[in-house]
Design an enzyme around this catalytic site. Structure first.
Site, PDB file in Angstrom:
ATOM      1  N   THR A  88       0.498  -0.798  -0.210  1.00  0.00           N
ATOM      2  CA  THR A  88      -0.150  -0.091  -0.191  1.00  0.00           C
ATOM      3  C   THR A  88       0.666   1.388   0.126  1.00  0.00           C
ATOM      4  OG1 THR A  88      -1.558  -1.308   1.171  1.00  0.00           O
ATOM      5  CG2 THR A  88      -1.580   1.110   1.320  1.00  0.00           C
ATOM      6  N   TRP A  89       1.953   1.352   0.708  1.00  0.00           N
ATOM      7  CA  TRP A  89       3.038   2.199   1.220  1.00  0.00           C
ATOM      8  C   TRP A  89       3.415   2.673  -0.367  1.00  0.00           C
ATOM      9  CZ3 TRP A  89       7.614   2.369   4.654  1.00  0.00           C
ATOM     10  CH2 TRP A  89       7.789   3.590   4.995  1.00  0.00           C
ATOM     11  N   HIS A 148       1.558  -9.860  -6.345  1.00  0.00           N
ATOM     12  CA  HIS A 148       2.311 -10.542  -5.134  1.00  0.00           C
ATOM     13  C   HIS A 148       2.575 -11.798  -5.738  1.00  0.00           C
ATOM     14  CE1 HIS A 148       0.640  -8.615  -2.131  1.00  0.00           C
ATOM     15  NE2 HIS A 148      -0.470  -8.421  -2.376  1.00  0.00           N
ATOM     16  N   SER A 177       0.971  -8.796  11.391  1.00  0.00           N
ATOM     17  CA  SER A 177      -0.151  -8.099  10.519  1.00  0.00           C
ATOM     18  C   SER A 177      -0.945  -9.015   9.128  1.00  0.00           C
ATOM     19  CB  SER A 177       0.892  -7.116   9.475  1.00  0.00           C
ATOM     20  OG  SER A 177       0.783  -6.169   8.571  1.00  0.00           O
ATOM     21  N   GLY A 306       1.469   0.497  11.012  1.00  0.00           N
ATOM     22  CA  GLY A 306       2.856   0.969   9.751  1.00  0.00           C
ATOM     23  C   GLY A 306       3.771   0.577  10.796  1.00  0.00           C
TER      24      GLY A 306
HETATM   25  P1  A3P Z   1       0.684  -3.694   9.823  1.00  0.00           P
HETATM   26  O1  A3P Z   1       0.097  -4.762   9.671  1.00  0.00           O
HETATM   27  O2  A3P Z   1       1.194  -3.542  10.777  1.00  0.00           O
HETATM   28  O3  A3P Z   1       0.579  -1.935  10.534  1.00  0.00           O
HETATM   29  P2  A3P Z   1       0.505  -4.062   2.374  1.00  0.00           P
HETATM   30  O4  A3P Z   1       0.327  -2.622   1.785  1.00  0.00           O
HETATM   31  O5  A3P Z   1       1.372  -4.852   2.024  1.00  0.00           O
HETATM   32  O6  A3P Z   1      -0.946  -5.134   2.513  1.00  0.00           O
HETATM   33  O7  A3P Z   1       1.184  -4.309   3.912  1.00  0.00           O
HETATM   34  C1  A3P Z   1      -0.088  -3.311   5.203  1.00  0.00           C
HETATM   35  C2  A3P Z   1       1.587  -3.536   6.091  1.00  0.00           C
HETATM   36  O8  A3P Z   1       1.756  -1.951   5.644  1.00  0.00           O
HETATM   37  C3  A3P Z   1       0.518  -2.868   7.479  1.00  0.00           C
HETATM   38  O9  A3P Z   1       1.188  -3.065   8.353  1.00  0.00           O
HETATM   39  C4  A3P Z   1       0.116  -0.969   7.167  1.00  0.00           C
HETATM   40  O10 A3P Z   1      -0.367  -1.057   8.566  1.00  0.00           O
HETATM   41  C5  A3P Z   1       1.403  -0.936   6.879  1.00  0.00           C
HETATM   42  N1  A3P Z   1       1.266   0.182   5.679  1.00  0.00           N
HETATM   43  C6  A3P Z   1       0.208   0.953   5.343  1.00  0.00           C
HETATM   44  N2  A3P Z   1       0.529   1.984   5.093  1.00  0.00           N
HETATM   45  C7  A3P Z   1       1.508   2.325   5.200  1.00  0.00           C
HETATM   46  C8  A3P Z   1       2.562   2.992   5.222  1.00  0.00           C
HETATM   47  N3  A3P Z   1       1.774   4.879   4.308  1.00  0.00           N
HETATM   48  N4  A3P Z   1       3.476   3.948   6.075  1.00  0.00           N
HETATM   49  C9  A3P Z   1       3.794   2.777   6.546  1.00  0.00           C
HETATM   50  N5  A3P Z   1       3.038   1.535   6.708  1.00  0.00           N
HETATM   51  C10 A3P Z   1       2.438   0.937   6.379  1.00  0.00           C
END
Ligand code: A3P
Length: 343
Positions: A88-89, A148, A177, A306
């Site tokens: 997502t990030w 993925h 997570s 995050g």
């Molecule tokens: P956590 O569950 O540890 O908080 P993906 O996007 O690959 O599905 O991964 C999700 C993880 O990325 C989650 O981790 C989420 O909170 C975190 N995440 C989402 N947006 C983010 C951002 N802008 N910066 C850092 N981490 C982020």
């Protein structure tokens, strides 16, 4: 000149499924019953295909991509990750970097649209009935897609042509997570999975697109062989030095920041726009909004804490040691490692 995904919506159309697609579906129907099966976390089951555990729909996506995603261009970009590693990030950061001359920061699409709706999910692009967003080969070029799929399941034509960014993360944080994510999106009708059972599945690699270690190694090796087409980053490093990585990403993607842009503070603006604090507090990402592509996953499910190291609040020392040991064993001799805190 069109920049990736800036005109995505206008291409979001339905098309009929032609005969060549039917051949892929037939192949899928033949292969599926022959594959080993195991528990699916938040889907009925996962199947093991060429060493990786996939939802049947992801397998269909992989077959469709291999059969129909032809003529990739060097300007096409794919963000690859194992689930829960920071897709997502990175979607947000890369979208903001690539399209920085198309949008201003006050009315930026990321302020009103979830990053998953700006960067299509490659293997989810095509549904069996041809509905949703059209054929996998009808995407506008240049593409910016997220996937993925393991490196080894993508066609050579793609891996030898497109540019890949891969983000990985300490498997301990990934497991935690994923555990929380599963509890949010898991259909009620499926029998529950305990934390211990989920841990056992994850450790055995039975996890969407797992084993996570083999997934990372595939892209790691590709990045070492071809650093100009595969950029390999770690969530922990991007977290520590986000602006450094925004510059590195821009260089890798062929759109380095100019001296003027540096002076205007564009890098910092992108970092702030895409930060967890900013994105997770936007109305669009706080709401429980699902889409046709992800009917059971809401926008808010992509944001939890995050942080780096939240595993310490959830795993027993034995669990942490077990995952660290697998990580060390699997990565031994590869040159890939995580800065694992002693457990
Ligand atoms: P956590 O569950 O540890 O908080 P993906 O996007 O690959 O599905 O991964 C999700 C993880 O990325 C989650 O981790 C989420 O909170 C975190 N995440 C989402 N947006 C983010 C951002 N802008 N910066 C850092 N981490 C982020």
């Amino acid at each position: 000149m069109a920049t990736p995904n800036s005109s995505l919506q206008s291409h979001d159309k339905q098309e009929t499924v032609d005969e060549s697609y039917q051949k892929t579906y037939k192949k899928f129907d033949e292969i599926l019953p022959t594959l080993p099966k195991d528990k699916g976390w938040f889907s009925e089951h996962l199947v093991q295909y060429q060493g990786f555990w996939l939802k049947p729909r992801a397998l269909l996506g992989a077959l469709l991509i291999n059969d129909h995603f032809t003529n990739p261009q060097p300007s096409d970009i794919i963000l690859s990750t194992s689930p829960k590693c920071g897709s997502t990030w990175l979607r947000a950061l890369m979208f903001a970097i690539i399209n920085r001359n198309t949008y201003d920061f006050e009315t930026h699409p990321l302020l009103t649209t979830n990053p998953h709706d700006l960067v299509p999910f490659f293997e989810g692009y095509m549904r069996r009935d041809g509905s949703y967003s059209g054929r996998v080969d009808s995407l506008p070029s240049p593409w910016f897609l997220s996937s993925h799929l393991p490196h080894s399941l993508l066609p050579k034509s793609l891996t030898s042509t497109c540019r890949f960014v891969y983000i990985c993360r300490d498997p301990k944080d990934v497991f935690v997570s994923k555990w929380h994510f599963m509890n949010n999106v898991r259909p009620k009708e499926l029998p529950p999975i305990s934390f211990e059972e989920a841990f056992d599945l994850f450790s055995r690699g039975v996890s969407h697109y797992g084993p996570i270690w083999d997934h990372a190694l595939g892209y790691w090796k590709a990045s070492r062989e071809s650093p100009e087409t595969v950029m390999f980053v770690k969530y922990e490093d991007v977290k520590k030095e986000t602006s450094v990585y925004v510059r590195k990403l821009a260089d890798f993607l062929g759109v380095p920041f100019s001296a003027n842009e540096e002076e205007e503070g564009i890098v910092e603006k992108i970092v702030r726009l895409c930060s967890f604090e900013n994105l997770s507090n936007l109305e669009v990402n706080k709401t429980v909004k699902t889409t046709k592509v992800r009917p059971s996953v809401s926008n808010s499910d992509f944001f939890r804490k995050g942080q780096v190291g939240d595993w310490v609040n959830h795993l027993t020392p034995e669990m942490a040691q077990r995952l660290d040991q697998i990580t060390k064993d699997k990565f031994q001799g590869s040159g890939l490692s995580f800065d694992l805190q002693e457990t």
